[in-house]
Design a protein around this motif. Sequence first.
Motif, PDB file in Angstrom:
ATOM      1  N   UNK A  68      -1.999   0.825   0.099  1.00 33.61           N
ATOM      2  CA  UNK A  68      -2.414   1.494   1.286  1.00 33.61           C
ATOM      3  C   UNK A  68      -1.145   1.697   2.101  1.00 33.61           C
ATOM      4  N   UNK A  69      -0.413   0.671   2.098  1.00 34.15           N
ATOM      5  CA  UNK A  69       0.973   0.407   2.847  1.00 34.15           C
ATOM      6  C   UNK A  69       1.891   1.698   2.558  1.00 34.15           C
ATOM      7  N   UNK A  70       2.205   1.790   1.081  1.00 35.85           N
ATOM      8  CA  UNK A  70       3.075   2.758   0.702  1.00 35.85           C
ATOM      9  C   UNK A  70       2.627   4.346   1.290  1.00 35.85           C
ATOM     10  N   UNK A  71       1.535   4.471   1.183  1.00 35.55           N
ATOM     11  CA  UNK A  71       0.715   5.819   1.390  1.00 35.55           C
ATOM     12  C   UNK A  71       0.669   6.064   3.042  1.00 35.55           C
ATOM     13  N   UNK A  72       0.243   4.972   3.908  1.00 37.76           N
ATOM     14  CA  UNK A  72       0.221   5.141   5.123  1.00 37.76           C
ATOM     15  C   UNK A  72       1.144   4.075   6.178  1.00 37.76           C
ATOM     16  N   UNK A  74       2.880   0.587   7.566  1.00 41.10           N
ATOM     17  CA  UNK A  74       2.648  -0.814   7.936  1.00 41.10           C
ATOM     18  C   UNK A  74       1.302  -0.776   8.673  1.00 41.10           C
ATOM     19  N   UNK A  75       1.006   0.319   9.707  1.00 45.46           N
ATOM     20  CA  UNK A  75      -0.047   0.418  10.522  1.00 45.46           C
ATOM     21  C   UNK A  75      -1.563   0.673   9.782  1.00 45.46           C
ATOM     22  N   UNK A  76      -1.257   1.670   8.806  1.00 49.53           N
ATOM     23  CA  UNK A  76      -2.324   2.014   7.978  1.00 49.53           C
ATOM     24  C   UNK A  76      -2.704   0.662   7.211  1.00 49.53           C
ATOM     25  N   UNK A  77      -1.972  -0.186   6.670  1.00 49.49           N
ATOM     26  CA  UNK A  77      -1.939  -1.199   5.863  1.00 49.49           C
ATOM     27  C   UNK A  77      -3.132  -2.111   6.744  1.00 49.49           C
ATOM     28  N   UNK A  78      -2.281  -2.416   7.955  1.00 50.43           N
ATOM     29  CA  UNK A  78      -3.125  -3.466   9.047  1.00 50.43           C
ATOM     30  C   UNK A  78      -4.686  -2.972   9.307  1.00 50.43           C
ATOM     31  N   UNK A  79      -4.678  -1.705   9.802  1.00 53.26           N
ATOM     32  CA  UNK A  79      -5.957  -1.049   9.740  1.00 53.26           C
ATOM     33  C   UNK A  79      -6.911  -1.326   8.605  1.00 53.26           C
ATOM     34  N   UNK A  80      -6.301  -1.030   7.597  1.00 56.77           N
ATOM     35  CA  UNK A  80      -7.068  -1.266   6.249  1.00 56.77           C
ATOM     36  C   UNK A  80      -7.716  -2.589   6.237  1.00 56.77           C
ATOM     37  N   UNK A  81      -6.670  -3.555   6.040  1.00 55.17           N
ATOM     38  CA  UNK A  81      -7.217  -5.030   6.173  1.00 55.17           C
ATOM     39  C   UNK A  81      -8.331  -5.529   7.187  1.00 55.17           C
ATOM     40  N   UNK A  82      -8.067  -4.988   8.358  1.00 49.25           N
ATOM     41  CA  UNK A  82      -8.897  -5.028   9.634  1.00 49.25           C
ATOM     42  C   UNK A  82     -10.202  -4.558   9.297  1.00 49.25           C
ATOM     43  N   UNK A  83     -10.444  -3.298   8.837  1.00 53.33           N
ATOM     44  CA  UNK A  83     -11.634  -2.697   8.525  1.00 53.33           C
ATOM     45  C   UNK A  83     -12.504  -3.423   7.406  1.00 53.33           C
ATOM     46  N   UNK A  84     -11.910  -3.778   6.383  1.00 53.24           N
ATOM     47  CA  UNK A  84     -12.220  -4.871   5.322  1.00 53.24           C
ATOM     48  C   UNK A  84     -12.670  -6.059   6.014  1.00 53.24           C
ATOM     49  N   UNK A  85     -12.153  -6.516   6.860  1.00 50.83           N
ATOM     50  CA  UNK A  85     -12.416  -7.722   7.592  1.00 50.83           C
ATOM     51  C   UNK A  85     -13.798  -7.874   8.372  1.00 50.83           C
ATOM     52  N   UNK A  86     -13.970  -6.787   9.165  1.00 51.20           N
ATOM     53  CA  UNK A  86     -14.819  -6.619   9.997  1.00 51.20           C
ATOM     54  C   UNK A  86     -16.210  -6.081   9.126  1.00 51.20           C
ATOM     55  N   UNK A  87     -15.951  -5.250   8.174  1.00 52.45           N
ATOM     56  CA  UNK A  87     -16.954  -4.751   7.207  1.00 52.45           C
ATOM     57  C   UNK A  87     -17.735  -6.236   6.531  1.00 52.45           C
ATOM     58  N   UNK A  88     -16.875  -6.924   5.912  1.00 52.88           N
ATOM     59  CA  UNK A  88     -17.220  -8.039   5.100  1.00 52.88           C
ATOM     60  C   UNK A  88     -17.848  -9.077   6.082  1.00 52.88           C
ATOM     61  N   UNK A  89     -17.439  -9.107   7.453  1.00 51.47           N
ATOM     62  CA  UNK A  89     -18.113 -10.166   8.280  1.00 51.47           C
ATOM     63  C   UNK A  89     -19.639 -10.089   8.407  1.00 51.47           C
ATOM     64  N   UNK A  90     -20.138  -8.917   8.207  1.00 57.38           N
ATOM     65  CA  UNK A  90     -21.545  -8.684   8.483  1.00 57.38           C
ATOM     66  C   UNK A  90     -22.257  -8.958   7.246  1.00 57.38           C
TER      67      UNK A  90
END
Length: 353
Positions: A68-72, A74-90
């Motif tokens: 994800x970082x290579x494609x989008x 550092x911001x995209x990589x951070x957004x991906x991590x944070x999205x997965x964090x929020x999703x898994x927290x439920x």
Amino acid sequence: MDYQTYKSTRNRLLQQVCPYFRVVNRGELFSVGNNSFNIGGILLSTSPQVSNKIEKFIGVTHKQTETVGKAFGERGMNNFRNYMTISSSYTDTDSLALVADPENRTIKSAVPVKAKVIAPMAFFGFLEMFMDKNKYAPDSIEIDDDGIGLVVRLSPENENITDIGEDDNIIDNGLFSWNPGEVDDGNYYIRQICSNGQTATVRNELGQSFELDDKRLRQLLDIPQNDGFMTSTLSRFVDAAKTAMHTSASLREVGKAAQILRQCNVPEQKCMELAPIKQLEDEYSKAGYTVGDFHEASMKSNMSMWDLHNSITQYASHTTDWDENDSRRTSLMMLIMKLLMAKRDIKEYVSIF
């Protein structure tokens, strides 16, 4: 180790491990950069190894974030991590225990907490009941390789000694390890070679406990009544050792030993001294044989499997290339032990005819 030494060592190591210990849930982890996280409003950096542990905790792999970082970026990589964090927290309620260095604002280690946090003094309270009930004494206490837990080795009043050869025997003892997420129980073997004083320690974990409730405490207190606590895999080890004494190591097994040495960052010259796979391949090639992994399983080396095992364990125990407490010593011991316990490539037969 007498009781006063045990108590002072316990307290000293707890002070090293626990002051900067904190448990967080997924919702408190916010990625702000490569190897950087905002936790409760505090910006903390991590090593790549710790970042990998945090990513695994939130349900992603380093390869995914790298892609994800290579494609989008550092911001995209951070957004991906944070999205997965929020999703898994439920769906996942596991927590993560962190050890931080407040002066340098870094996370030094991380370990998942699957059930309840196990307080260090709860672990030591159990350990002292275990020693009193089952007549064990502490041998040593040390901080684990991750820097977030402790390993305690115990010895029984009556040692159990098993002979595996001339001037060669095994003493097996008890082992417990703690981190905020779990308690592991098992044993460890001390192999002694009486003729030269050489010793080697092999750790063997048998079970995990993710909480110390009353039921689990009773089970743990009673495990010495189960022969598996002291003898699990010991008979397999003795059988494997005796087989190795009378079995030639194949070229493939020597090659696997060389790979293990390289994995533990042993210098190449020492690798080829202990597991001379290149020399053996050259000799077979000169004799007209085709070498390669498939063929090498049936090619005898010039050493027994036991000699190969001994030379490497002796290096792991006694080399001055590493500090006394270097974790590579234990890693090398464990990996070469697995090779010894594996099915032999070459089968030697005993015959009376």
